[in-house]
Design a protein around this motif. Structure first.
Motif, mmCIF file in Angstrom:
data_model
loop_
_atom_site.group_PDB
_atom_site.id
_atom_site.type_symbol
_atom_site.label_atom_id
_atom_site.label_comp_id
_atom_site.label_asym_id
_atom_site.label_seq_id
_atom_site.Cartn_x
_atom_site.Cartn_y
_atom_site.Cartn_z
ATOM 1 N N GLU A 206 51.505 47.609 40.833
ATOM 2 C CA GLU A 206 50.077 47.291 40.852
ATOM 3 C C GLU A 206 49.616 46.684 39.531
ATOM 4 O O GLU A 206 48.819 45.747 39.503
ATOM 5 N N ARG A 207 50.133 47.210 38.434
ATOM 6 C CA ARG A 207 49.707 46.720 37.125
ATOM 7 C C ARG A 207 50.297 45.357 36.792
ATOM 8 O O ARG A 207 49.676 44.569 36.069
ATOM 9 N N ARG A 208 51.491 45.032 37.344
ATOM 10 C CA ARG A 208 52.227 43.888 36.815
ATOM 11 C C ARG A 208 52.583 42.815 37.841
ATOM 12 O O ARG A 208 53.257 41.849 37.507
ATOM 13 N N TYR A 209 52.132 42.955 39.110
ATOM 14 C CA TYR A 209 52.556 41.986 40.120
ATOM 15 C C TYR A 209 52.013 40.588 39.874
ATOM 16 O O TYR A 209 52.540 39.602 40.406
ATOM 17 N N THR A 210 50.947 40.449 39.092
ATOM 18 C CA THR A 210 50.379 39.119 38.823
ATOM 19 C C THR A 210 51.173 38.350 37.779
ATOM 20 O O THR A 210 50.869 37.185 37.514
ATOM 21 N N ARG A 211 52.197 38.998 37.214
ATOM 22 C CA ARG A 211 53.068 38.356 36.226
ATOM 23 C C ARG A 211 54.504 38.421 36.726
ATOM 24 O O ARG A 211 54.794 39.130 37.687
ATOM 25 N N PRO A 212 55.422 37.708 36.083
ATOM 26 C CA PRO A 212 56.834 37.833 36.478
ATOM 27 C C PRO A 212 57.254 39.299 36.465
ATOM 28 O O PRO A 212 57.019 40.019 35.497
ATOM 29 N N LEU A 213 57.882 39.734 37.555
ATOM 30 C CA LEU A 213 58.247 41.139 37.690
ATOM 31 C C LEU A 213 59.514 41.251 38.528
ATOM 32 O O LEU A 213 59.583 40.722 39.633
ATOM 33 N N SER A 214 60.510 41.942 37.996
ATOM 34 C CA SER A 214 61.783 42.093 38.684
ATOM 35 C C SER A 214 62.081 43.564 38.931
ATOM 36 O O SER A 214 61.405 44.462 38.415
ATOM 37 N N LEU A 215 63.121 43.818 39.703
ATOM 38 C CA LEU A 215 63.588 45.176 39.933
ATOM 39 C C LEU A 215 63.920 45.857 38.616
ATOM 40 O O LEU A 215 63.560 47.026 38.395
ATOM 41 N N ARG A 216 64.614 45.148 37.726
ATOM 42 C CA ARG A 216 64.982 45.741 36.436
ATOM 43 C C ARG A 216 63.748 46.100 35.622
ATOM 44 O O ARG A 216 63.718 47.133 34.955
ATOM 45 N N ALA A 265 47.842 26.429 45.121
ATOM 46 C CA ALA A 265 48.589 26.503 43.868
ATOM 47 C C ALA A 265 47.989 27.546 42.925
ATOM 48 O O ALA A 265 48.724 28.261 42.225
ATOM 49 N N GLU A 266 46.668 27.664 42.903
ATOM 50 C CA GLU A 266 46.019 28.656 42.046
ATOM 51 C C GLU A 266 46.266 30.068 42.576
ATOM 52 O O GLU A 266 46.473 31.010 41.798
ATOM 53 N N ILE A 267 46.259 30.205 43.892
ATOM 54 C CA ILE A 267 46.552 31.514 44.484
ATOM 55 C C ILE A 267 47.979 31.934 44.142
ATOM 56 O O ILE A 267 48.237 33.097 43.795
ATOM 57 N N ALA A 268 48.895 30.977 44.222
ATOM 58 C CA ALA A 268 50.284 31.270 43.864
ATOM 59 C C ALA A 268 50.372 31.784 42.430
ATOM 60 O O ALA A 268 51.068 32.766 42.149
ATOM 61 N N ARG A 269 49.648 31.141 41.531
ATOM 62 C CA ARG A 269 49.675 31.573 40.127
ATOM 63 C C ARG A 269 49.101 32.972 39.978
ATOM 64 O O ARG A 269 49.641 33.804 39.232
ATOM 65 N N ARG A 270 48.039 33.268 40.713
ATOM 66 C CA ARG A 270 47.377 34.565 40.577
ATOM 67 C C ARG A 270 48.192 35.729 41.135
ATOM 68 O O ARG A 270 47.944 36.885 40.782
ATOM 69 N N VAL A 271 49.140 35.438 42.011
ATOM 70 C CA VAL A 271 49.962 36.518 42.555
ATOM 71 C C VAL A 271 51.335 36.578 41.894
ATOM 72 O O VAL A 271 52.244 37.243 42.395
ATOM 73 N N GLY A 272 51.476 35.903 40.770
ATOM 74 C CA GLY A 272 52.709 36.020 40.007
ATOM 75 C C GLY A 272 53.819 35.089 40.411
ATOM 76 O O GLY A 272 54.966 35.274 39.996
ATOM 77 N N LEU A 273 53.510 34.071 41.220
ATOM 78 C CA LEU A 273 54.512 33.084 41.647
ATOM 79 C C LEU A 273 53.983 31.693 41.311
ATOM 80 O O LEU A 273 53.462 30.984 42.179
ATOM 81 N N PRO A 274 54.100 31.274 40.058
ATOM 82 C CA PRO A 274 53.477 30.020 39.624
ATOM 83 C C PRO A 274 54.047 28.770 40.279
ATOM 84 O O PRO A 274 53.402 27.724 40.265
ATOM 85 N N ASP A 275 55.238 28.857 40.852
ATOM 86 C CA ASP A 275 55.809 27.721 41.574
ATOM 87 C C ASP A 275 55.212 27.708 42.976
ATOM 88 O O ASP A 275 55.567 28.530 43.834
ATOM 89 N N ARG A 281 57.207 29.111 50.454
ATOM 90 C CA ARG A 281 58.406 29.529 51.195
ATOM 91 C C ARG A 281 58.409 31.044 51.413
ATOM 92 O O ARG A 281 58.750 31.516 52.498
ATOM 93 N N VAL A 282 58.020 31.793 50.384
ATOM 94 C CA VAL A 282 57.970 33.251 50.528
ATOM 95 C C VAL A 282 56.918 33.642 51.554
ATOM 96 O O VAL A 282 57.144 34.511 52.402
ATOM 97 N N PHE A 283 55.762 32.983 51.504
ATOM 98 C CA PHE A 283 54.688 33.285 52.448
ATOM 99 C C PHE A 283 55.127 32.973 53.878
ATOM 100 O O PHE A 283 54.907 33.767 54.797
ATOM 101 N N ARG A 284 55.760 31.840 54.078
ATOM 102 C CA ARG A 284 56.200 31.449 55.417
ATOM 103 C C ARG A 284 57.249 32.428 55.938
ATOM 104 O O ARG A 284 57.254 32.772 57.136
ATOM 105 N N ALA A 285 58.140 32.889 55.064
ATOM 106 C CA ALA A 285 59.179 33.824 55.488
ATOM 107 C C ALA A 285 58.569 35.125 55.997
ATOM 108 O O ALA A 285 59.088 35.745 56.931
ATOM 109 N N GLY A 286 57.457 35.549 55.396
ATOM 110 C CA GLY A 286 56.835 36.797 55.805
ATOM 111 C C GLY A 286 55.814 36.681 56.905
ATOM 112 O O GLY A 286 55.510 37.666 57.578
ATOM 113 N N HIS A 287 55.260 35.477 57.098
ATOM 114 C CA HIS A 287 54.158 35.313 58.048
ATOM 115 C C HIS A 287 54.438 34.305 59.157
ATOM 116 O O HIS A 287 53.645 34.179 60.091
#
Length: 300
Positions: A206-216, A265-275, A281-287
């Motif tokens: 919750e705190r960090r999903y808007t930035r790059p975030l990995s399992l590690r 593109a701005e929404i992508a940036r706000r959810v931590g996926l700037p590309d 592609r991630v959105f289409r895979a889930g929806h």
């Protein structure tokens, strides 16, 4: 099954179904079980969302199964992420399944993991019963209420008049209150178990999903190895840490797509996926559709 859920992946060769989050799919669905054909059309499958099965009539004797013959008024709380083999579930003459998106219980803007962590009505679905089925006996005095409540959900889904989404969620809540009361011992055990670990995982996301975030990153924040954390979270929720990171991002993306005019593109940036291309592609895979098409369908 295909109306309210879609197969999103295979786990050890078993299809995993996720509840649809497109604008046309209501947050609650009801499936009537055929007494001849087992649930799930006889195939092993996994629900990546909560399912409640209610036996209205067991019929004569019933076909023996994993839990033995069923009885009138039996309710089965199906834990998400569990492999269900319909051939091992006892047969019955008449029954219905209630399928729902857990995120909808907290409102469209809420993320589903907050339900896993804190929603008292969903704690019974976190049980650790072998086979993934928690069996509850609905008292005879409550059975007409259960049947009537599911009838009301079906009527709202058939009519789809203004406010039907809120109506079916209200009826679902009544059922889940009964489930929580019947499963008091299970809920108490869960409250005393290792749920704080999941709370830590979801707090980090919750705190960090808007930035790059990995399992590690998540594992380091909690002080566990990535492999161990993945195993624990999958056992407890049926999904991996990476799945939950993606779910959080997609939940926020849906909120922004439906509630704002921000460019994709701005929404992508706000959810931590700037590309933006990768986000699409991630959105289409889930929806099953693009962010723009999903927005158009919601507004339409």
């Amino acid at each position: 099954m295909t109306e309210m859920a879609r197969a999103v992946r295979l786990r050890a060769g078993v299809p995993v179904y996720r509840y649809r989050t497109d604008p046309a799919t209501p947050p609650v669905s009801v499936l009537r079980f055929d007494p001849v054909q087992p649930p799930g059309h006889g195939r092993r499958h996994i629900h990546d969302f909560p399912v409640l099965m209610y036996v209205e009539s067991a019929g004569p004797a019933g076909r023996p199964g994993l839990l033995g013959p069923v009885a009138d008024g039996d309710a089965f709380v199906v834990a998400p992420g569990t492999v269900i083999d319909p051939t091992e579930v006892a047969g019955f003459a008449a029954g219905r399944g209630v399928f729902f998106d857990p995120a909808a219980l907290g409102g469209e803007e809420q993320a589903p993991w907050s339900s896993w962590r804190a929603h008292p009505l969903l704690l019974p679905f976190l049980h650790r019963i072998p086979g993934g089925l928690l069996r509850l006996a609905v008292p005879p005095a409550r059975r007409p209420v259960w049947a009537g409540t599911i009838d009301a959900i079906e009527a709202e889904l058939a009519g789809r008049e203004d406010g039907f989404r809120q109506a079916v969620l209200a009826q679902l809540t009544l059922l889940l209150v009964d489930v929580a009361r019947l499963a008091t011992d299970v809920v108490g055990d869960l409250r005393r178990s290792n749920e704080p670990l999941l709370a830590e995982v979801f707090d980090v996301i919750e705190r960090r999903y808007t930035r790059p975030l990995s399992l590690r990153d998540v594992a380091d924040s909690i002080g566990l190895t990535p492999g161990h954390l993945t195993t624990v979270v999958r056992q407890r929720t049926g999904r991996t840490v990476v799945d939950w990171i993606t779910e959080r991002r997609m939940a926020e993306a849906r909120r922004l797509l439906s509630g704002t005019d921000l460019p994709v593109a701005e929404i992508a940036r706000r959810v931590g996926l700037p590309d933006a291309g990768y986000f699409a592609r991630v959105f289409r895979a889930g929806h099953g559709t693009s962010p723009r098409a999903w927005r158009q369908a919601m507004h339409g």
